[in-house]
Design a protein around this motif. Structure first.
Motif, short mmCIF file in Angstrom:
data_model
loop_
_atom_site.label_atom_id
_atom_site.label_comp_id
_atom_site.label_asym_id
_atom_site.label_seq_id
_atom_site.Cartn_x
_atom_site.Cartn_y
_atom_site.Cartn_z
N GLU A 39 9.27 -3.46 -8.20
CA GLU A 39 7.99 -3.95 -8.72
C GLU A 39 6.97 -3.91 -7.59
O GLU A 39 7.26 -4.31 -6.46
N VAL A 40 5.77 -3.43 -7.89
CA VAL A 40 4.71 -3.33 -6.89
C VAL A 40 4.15 -4.73 -6.62
O VAL A 40 3.78 -5.45 -7.54
N VAL A 41 4.10 -5.10 -5.35
CA VAL A 41 3.62 -6.41 -4.94
C VAL A 41 2.20 -6.33 -4.38
O VAL A 41 1.37 -7.19 -4.65
N ALA A 42 1.91 -5.28 -3.61
CA ALA A 42 0.58 -5.12 -3.01
C ALA A 42 0.29 -3.64 -2.79
O ALA A 42 1.21 -2.84 -2.62
N LYS A 54 -6.49 5.19 -7.55
CA LYS A 54 -6.46 3.77 -7.93
C LYS A 54 -5.97 3.54 -9.35
O LYS A 54 -5.48 2.47 -9.67
N ASP A 55 -6.10 4.54 -10.23
CA ASP A 55 -5.63 4.37 -11.60
C ASP A 55 -4.16 4.75 -11.78
O ASP A 55 -3.59 4.51 -12.83
N GLN A 56 -3.54 5.32 -10.76
CA GLN A 56 -2.14 5.72 -10.85
C GLN A 56 -1.18 4.54 -10.79
O GLN A 56 -0.13 4.56 -11.41
N ILE A 57 -1.53 3.51 -10.03
CA ILE A 57 -0.60 2.42 -9.79
C ILE A 57 -1.34 1.09 -9.69
O ILE A 57 -2.46 1.04 -9.20
N LYS A 58 -0.71 0.03 -10.19
CA LYS A 58 -1.29 -1.32 -10.15
C LYS A 58 -0.23 -2.31 -9.69
O LYS A 58 0.97 -2.04 -9.77
N VAL A 59 -0.66 -3.47 -9.24
CA VAL A 59 0.26 -4.55 -8.89
C VAL A 59 1.01 -4.95 -10.16
O VAL A 59 0.45 -4.95 -11.25
#
Length: 93
Positions: A39-42, A54-59
């Motif tokens: 899971e992406v944290v930061a 910036k639209d490829q990945i999110k927290v």
């Protein structure tokens, strides 16, 4: 504690692997493979400031990453991995 990755880096936290096989066999910890889902944290500032990236990945996105990618760190008893955006292979939806 807050982790703030620099440049095009991403901080992820590993998702625990299943302890049972589909047939119900319980696996000991020595038999389990290291999970490749996290899971992406930061997310680093270079990614957030890039219009294409910036639209490829999110927290909080769940991602699959390269097997031997990144640097593992332990902060406040939690284990994290810091890796480059290029080491992330897919976002799980």
């Amino acid at each position: 504690m807050n982790l703030k990755p620099l440049g095009d880096r991403v901080v992820i936290k590993l998702v625990e692997a299943e302890e049972k096989t589909k047939s119900g066999i319980v696996l000991p910890s020595s038999a389990k493979e290291q999970p490749q889902m996290a899971e992406v944290v930061a997310i680093g500032a270079d990614i957030l400031n890039d219009e294409k990236k910036k639209d490829q990945i999110k927290v909080n996105d769940r991602v699959i990453f390269s097997k031997y990618a990144g640097t593992e760190v332990k902060i406040d008893g939690e284990e994290y991995t810091i890796l480059k955006l290029n080491d992330i292979l897919a976002v799980v939806e």
